[in-house]
Design a protein around this motif. Sequence first.
Motif, PDB file in Angstrom:
ATOM      1  N   UNK A 166       0.913  -1.074  -0.065  1.00 39.67           N
ATOM      2  CA  UNK A 166       0.030   0.093  -0.008  1.00 39.67           C
ATOM      3  C   UNK A 166       1.053   1.345  -0.070  1.00 39.67           C
ATOM      4  N   UNK A 167       0.430   2.470  -0.332  1.00 35.12           N
ATOM      5  CA  UNK A 167       1.340   3.608  -0.472  1.00 35.12           C
ATOM      6  C   UNK A 167       1.647   4.046   0.941  1.00 35.12           C
ATOM      7  N   UNK A 168       2.937   4.430   0.884  1.00 34.70           N
ATOM      8  CA  UNK A 168       3.725   4.809   1.867  1.00 34.70           C
ATOM      9  C   UNK A 168       3.034   6.091   2.866  1.00 34.70           C
ATOM     10  N   UNK A 169       2.105   7.001   2.351  1.00 36.69           N
ATOM     11  CA  UNK A 169       1.553   7.920   2.974  1.00 36.69           C
ATOM     12  C   UNK A 169       0.019   7.376   3.515  1.00 36.69           C
ATOM     13  N   UNK A 170      -0.088   6.087   3.850  1.00 38.40           N
ATOM     14  CA  UNK A 170      -1.292   5.673   4.288  1.00 38.40           C
ATOM     15  C   UNK A 170      -1.403   6.127   5.539  1.00 38.40           C
ATOM     16  N   UNK A 171      -2.831   6.024   6.124  1.00 37.57           N
ATOM     17  CA  UNK A 171      -2.935   6.629   7.628  1.00 37.57           C
ATOM     18  C   UNK A 171      -2.048   5.774   8.647  1.00 37.57           C
ATOM     19  N   UNK A 172      -1.845   6.654   9.560  1.00 30.84           N
ATOM     20  CA  UNK A 172      -1.077   6.255  10.748  1.00 30.84           C
ATOM     21  C   UNK A 172       0.256   5.375  10.390  1.00 30.84           C
ATOM     22  N   UNK A 173       0.860   5.775   9.033  1.00 30.38           N
ATOM     23  CA  UNK A 173       2.216   5.402   8.898  1.00 30.38           C
ATOM     24  C   UNK A 173       3.228   6.341   8.676  1.00 30.38           C
ATOM     25  N   UNK A 174       4.530   6.210   9.493  1.00 24.72           N
ATOM     26  CA  UNK A 174       5.449   7.352   9.475  1.00 24.72           C
ATOM     27  C   UNK A 174       6.714   7.010   9.176  1.00 24.72           C
ATOM     28  N   UNK A 175       6.829   5.918   8.263  1.00 25.33           N
ATOM     29  CA  UNK A 175       8.095   5.795   7.581  1.00 25.33           C
ATOM     30  C   UNK A 175       8.094   5.914   6.241  1.00 25.33           C
ATOM     31  N   UNK A 176       9.329   6.560   5.907  1.00 24.19           N
ATOM     32  CA  UNK A 176       9.365   6.939   4.347  1.00 24.19           C
ATOM     33  C   UNK A 176      10.551   6.416   3.986  1.00 24.19           C
ATOM     34  N   UNK A 177      10.720   6.383   2.478  1.00 25.28           N
ATOM     35  CA  UNK A 177      11.961   5.558   2.033  1.00 25.28           C
ATOM     36  C   UNK A 177      12.925   6.922   1.649  1.00 25.28           C
ATOM     37  N   UNK A 178      14.171   6.466   1.448  1.00 25.61           N
ATOM     38  CA  UNK A 178      14.947   7.612   1.016  1.00 25.61           C
ATOM     39  C   UNK A 178      15.200   7.163  -0.298  1.00 25.61           C
ATOM     40  N   UNK A 179      14.871   8.083  -1.452  1.00 31.71           N
ATOM     41  CA  UNK A 179      15.270   7.591  -2.707  1.00 31.71           C
ATOM     42  C   UNK A 179      16.663   7.880  -3.232  1.00 31.71           C
ATOM     43  N   UNK A 180      17.461   8.596  -2.476  1.00 31.46           N
ATOM     44  CA  UNK A 180      18.600   9.359  -2.983  1.00 31.46           C
ATOM     45  C   UNK A 180      20.009   8.490  -2.586  1.00 31.46           C
ATOM     46  N   UNK A 181      19.676   7.087  -2.023  1.00 26.83           N
ATOM     47  CA  UNK A 181      20.780   6.170  -1.510  1.00 26.83           C
ATOM     48  C   UNK A 181      20.352   5.051  -1.802  1.00 26.83           C
ATOM     49  N   UNK A 182      21.175   3.901  -2.230  1.00 33.51           N
ATOM     50  CA  UNK A 182      21.134   2.697  -2.444  1.00 33.51           C
ATOM     51  C   UNK A 182      20.084   1.995  -1.307  1.00 33.51           C
ATOM     52  N   UNK A 183      19.062   1.276  -1.606  1.00 29.04           N
ATOM     53  CA  UNK A 183      18.480   0.331  -0.874  1.00 29.04           C
ATOM     54  C   UNK A 183      17.831   1.282   0.417  1.00 29.04           C
ATOM     55  N   UNK A 184      17.832   2.549  -0.013  1.00 21.57           N
ATOM     56  CA  UNK A 184      17.225   3.626   1.119  1.00 21.57           C
ATOM     57  C   UNK A 184      18.223   3.672   2.422  1.00 21.57           C
ATOM     58  N   UNK A 185      19.496   3.237   2.192  1.00 21.89           N
ATOM     59  CA  UNK A 185      20.510   3.308   3.297  1.00 21.89           C
ATOM     60  C   UNK A 185      20.505   2.052   4.223  1.00 21.89           C
ATOM     61  N   UNK A 186      19.627   1.160   3.716  1.00 20.05           N
ATOM     62  CA  UNK A 186      19.598  -0.339   4.656  1.00 20.05           C
ATOM     63  C   UNK A 186      20.783  -1.135   4.126  1.00 20.05           C
ATOM     64  N   UNK A 187      21.463  -1.880   5.207  1.00 22.16           N
ATOM     65  CA  UNK A 187      22.608  -2.574   4.988  1.00 22.16           C
ATOM     66  C   UNK A 187      22.289  -3.802   3.851  1.00 22.16           C
ATOM     67  N   UNK A 188      22.797  -3.615   2.712  1.00 19.41           N
ATOM     68  CA  UNK A 188      22.816  -4.606   1.416  1.00 19.41           C
ATOM     69  C   UNK A 188      23.051  -6.160   2.023  1.00 19.41           C
ATOM     70  N   UNK A 189      24.006  -6.025   2.954  1.00 18.85           N
ATOM     71  CA  UNK A 189      24.595  -7.310   3.166  1.00 18.85           C
ATOM     72  C   UNK A 189      23.411  -8.099   4.212  1.00 18.85           C
ATOM     73  N   UNK A 190      22.744  -7.611   4.666  1.00 13.34           N
ATOM     74  CA  UNK A 190      21.507  -8.214   5.732  1.00 13.34           C
ATOM     75  C   UNK A 190      20.681  -8.848   4.779  1.00 13.34           C
TER      76      UNK A 190
END
Length: 318
Positions: free
Chosen positions: A258-282
């Motif tokens: 569902x869309x990130x901007x759905x009700x009561x949802x406060x987590x956003x992706x960072x489009x400017x860095x690979x995998x939104x900054x998550x550790x690829x190795x994980x």
Amino acid sequence: MKRELQWRHFKALNQLYINQYTNAKITDNGYIANVLITQKKLLKFKSGNNKIIEATPKYLSFYDQNFKQDFEQYTRFLQAMDLEDDARRKYTEYDIQTLMFISEYKDELLKNLTTIRIFSSEVFKTHGSKYLENKPGLKSAVCKILGIDDFPDKDPKNHQWRLVIDSPAPTAIILCENIAHLKSPWKIRETGLELWYVGGNNIGIIDFISPDKLKFPIYYSCDWDFHGLSIYSRIKYKMKQKSVEINLLYPYVLDLAIPVNSDHHNSNWNFNIPLSGLNQADYKEREAKLINQLIKENKWIEEESMDILELFKYNTSS
């Protein structure tokens, strides 16, 4: 279609099971109108009287399989807690399950009782921080169960709860970001699984998992958004220090995104860095592929939209 029923709907469905008819006004509920009446044709209007709903012969077995145990559990609980259980109560099924959860973990919740908004945002997670404030009847029930007059004005310094569905003989352990999976313990205890809530700032609970349980397979169930997957990376690091492997439970239905901007949802992706900054190795290849797809579409998959037992079965079946 996911069932979203109020207590009055449960009462009427039970009346249909016992008496084969009801004059309760329940067709305002989408699940009853669209699924039970239109799609499955388990209920029908009485001939010549649209104010009365009747059960068809197939309804009885369907009720046995899908409603009977839950209704009996909810009834026993409401009566045991001395909470009114007549059809006028506006409790939703979610509310009742959450009240049961609060009763089950009362002592633990009282140890570090938070403000009403923090409590609401964590225990009634998908409904927001103001949910309890806006439902005075429900707030009153919560306070009655906890044995308090009201919530404190400030949060404790050490806000951490041990919220676990223990198993005397576990076959696997699932760490859950979403507290909702702990709200139907009678279903989990039949499986041999053990569930631990590690959402929010609660990952310190991992330090309390006894070494003898770390020998069992351990899985992590979460929202597939930046926040949930970040917690997974933190947990994975903690487990690595214990020389323990943990596996991420992969969604069994991808069109639940569902869309990130759905009700009561406060987590956003960072489009400017690979995998939104998550550790690829994980992440395994297909996990990283799904994350990239969600980022591209600016969507997320809510953990609560999936049945935890189906999710576990999907990820562990050979």
